[in-house]
Scaffold this motif. Structure first.
Motif, PDB file in Angstrom:
ATOM      1  N   ASN A   2      -2.109 -24.342 -14.864  1.00  0.00           N
ATOM      2  CA  ASN A   2      -2.487 -23.504 -13.735  1.00  0.00           C
ATOM      3  C   ASN A   2      -2.918 -22.146 -14.284  1.00  0.00           C
ATOM      4  OD1 ASN A   2      -2.889 -22.226 -11.324  1.00  0.00           O
ATOM      5  ND2 ASN A   2      -0.766 -22.396 -10.603  1.00  0.00           N
ATOM      6  N   LEU A   3      -4.214 -21.858 -14.195  1.00  0.00           N
ATOM      7  CA  LEU A   3      -4.766 -20.626 -14.752  1.00  0.00           C
ATOM      8  C   LEU A   3      -4.848 -19.486 -13.753  1.00  0.00           C
ATOM      9  CD1 LEU A   3      -7.734 -22.117 -16.827  1.00  0.00           C
ATOM     10  CD2 LEU A   3      -5.366 -21.710 -17.544  1.00  0.00           C
ATOM     11  N   LEU A   4      -4.392 -19.687 -12.525  1.00  0.00           N
ATOM     12  CA  LEU A   4      -4.470 -18.629 -11.523  1.00  0.00           C
ATOM     13  C   LEU A   4      -3.555 -17.469 -11.911  1.00  0.00           C
ATOM     14  CD1 LEU A   4      -4.488 -20.699  -8.204  1.00  0.00           C
ATOM     15  CD2 LEU A   4      -6.425 -19.950  -9.617  1.00  0.00           C
ATOM     16  N   ASN A   5      -4.019 -16.263 -11.607  1.00  0.00           N
ATOM     17  CA  ASN A   5      -3.304 -15.025 -11.935  1.00  0.00           C
ATOM     18  C   ASN A   5      -3.146 -14.816 -13.441  1.00  0.00           C
ATOM     19  OD1 ASN A   5      -2.732 -13.780  -9.376  1.00  0.00           O
ATOM     20  ND2 ASN A   5      -1.286 -15.445  -8.992  1.00  0.00           N
ATOM     21  N   THR A   6      -4.065 -15.407 -14.208  1.00  0.00           N
ATOM     22  CA  THR A   6      -4.095 -15.184 -15.655  1.00  0.00           C
ATOM     23  C   THR A   6      -5.524 -14.817 -16.054  1.00  0.00           C
ATOM     24  OG1 THR A   6      -4.598 -17.497 -16.181  1.00  0.00           O
ATOM     25  CG2 THR A   6      -2.261 -16.875 -15.997  1.00  0.00           C
ATOM     26  N   PRO A   7      -5.711 -14.084 -17.150  1.00  0.00           N
ATOM     27  CA  PRO A   7      -7.080 -13.749 -17.602  1.00  0.00           C
ATOM     28  C   PRO A   7      -7.907 -14.975 -17.957  1.00  0.00           C
ATOM     29  CG  PRO A   7      -5.465 -12.319 -18.660  1.00  0.00           C
ATOM     30  CD  PRO A   7      -4.688 -13.398 -17.961  1.00  0.00           C
ATOM     31  N   TRP A   8      -7.258 -16.111 -18.279  1.00  0.00           N
ATOM     32  CA  TRP A   8      -8.011 -17.306 -18.641  1.00  0.00           C
ATOM     33  C   TRP A   8      -8.889 -17.792 -17.493  1.00  0.00           C
ATOM     34  CZ3 TRP A   8      -8.125 -18.599 -23.607  1.00  0.00           C
ATOM     35  CH2 TRP A   8      -7.089 -18.169 -24.425  1.00  0.00           C
TER      36      TRP A   8
END
Length: 323
Positions: free
Chosen positions: A184-190
């Motif tokens: 889960n990449l949400l709320n991450t710079p990725w």
């Protein structure tokens, strides 16, 4: 007594030598074809012709300059006006009182320091990933020439025909649950870096520039025992600085000004980008404070353009190497 007539050998037809550019220019000049423009040289010899020409040129240049610069001027001066002046009809072109304290108020109330730091992190990471992915992909398609390379390039360019709004939902679902890895990449710079790295337009620009690099230069490096990665690092990248500058600036500005995608994947307040942060806190702010925040948010990209404008122009016009 008979005389033998020797046959005359046929003269081989020799094609005429091609005319040089200077020869054609002199010939056309003698025939009156020196220039092809809306204004003939004969009209420019008279004073009224020159006056009309320069008058039209000045009006066009000033008109286009005002069309592009006036919104920026209106934004800067609008931040210095009071809310009553902004609501005044007809509007005033100059503020009555120059209150520069509104910029400090915008910086403190809208948490611009946090948003600018977040946006710089997102733009810097997107720049690094864009160069790493797009440069290697363009180099492989241009110089390594893999199987089905043209098909792959065509599929990449086909993605440019799809409206960005159509790709929002599938891209969001991929960022929420990455296939195979289930991350889960949400709320991450990725969530910002990875989608920005895959850009078909940048790959096309880089490939077109790499195609202009002489093949002999790379073959000489191969004879010396250089690997493809070493050739990319030591030969291709140093001569590709103009187009690398253009791709770098475009990638940073694209991430900096993006609004919809950061709004979807970065909902937490302390991780918002500058555009999303200003929009989320603008409801309870005075209008002049909001405009001041927009001025501060625009300054980095404007400074980048003025500092690197030579690189932008050189990269857009670069397409070949001259020996």
């Amino acid at each position: 007594m008979t005389t033998t007539v020797q046959p005359t050998p046929l003269l081989e037809a020799t094609p005429p030598e091609p005319e040089s550019r200077s020869t054609r220019k002199k010939k056309y000049k003698g025939r009156g074809y020196e220039s092809r423009s809306l204004v003939s040289p004969l009209s420019l010899r008279s004073w009224h012709g020159r006056l009309t020409y320069w008058a039209v040129l000045v009006v066009v240049v000033i008109g286009f300059t005002l069309a592009f610069v006036f919104p920026l001027y209106w934004m800067v001066t609008g931040a210095l006006k009071s809310p009553d002046e902004l609501a005044q009809i007809p509007p005033s072109f100059f503020p009555k009182d120059y209150d520069f304290g509104v910029y400090k108020e915008a910086w403190d109330q809208l948490q611009l320091g946090v948003f600018l730091r977040n946006t710089a992190l997102y733009a810097g990471g997107a720049w690094l990933f864009t160069l790493a992915v797009d440069v290697t992909a363009a180099y492989a398609l241009s110089k390594l020439r893999p199987f089905f390379g043209k098909v792959i390039l065509g599929l990449m360019l086909a993605t440019l025909m799809i409206p960005p709004m159509v790709l929002l939902l599938p891209t969001y679902l991929v960022a929420k649950d990455v296939p195979l890895f289930h991350w889960n990449l949400l709320n991450t710079p990725w969530a910002i870096w990875l989608p920005a790295a895959a850009n078909g337009f940048f790959i096309f620009l880089l490939k077109r520039f790499f195609d202009s690099i002489p093949r002999e230069l790379l073959e000489a490096a191969e004879i010396d025992g250089a690997s493809p990665l070493r050739i990319l690092w030591s030969i291709v990248l140093p001569v590709s600085r103009p187009i690398l500058g253009v791709v770098s600036i475009l990638s940073v500005v694209t991430v900096w000004k993006d609004f919809v995608w950061p709004l979807l994947v970065l909902p937490e307040t302390d991780k918002m980008s500058i555009s999303v942060g200003i929009a989320s806190l603008s409801a309870q702010m005075p209008q002049n404070v909001l405009i001041a925040a927009l001025v501060i948010a625009s300054l980095p990209t404007i400074l980048v353009f003025f500092v690197f404008q030579r690189s932008i122009m050189a990269g857009l016009t670069a397409g070949s190497l001259k020996g």
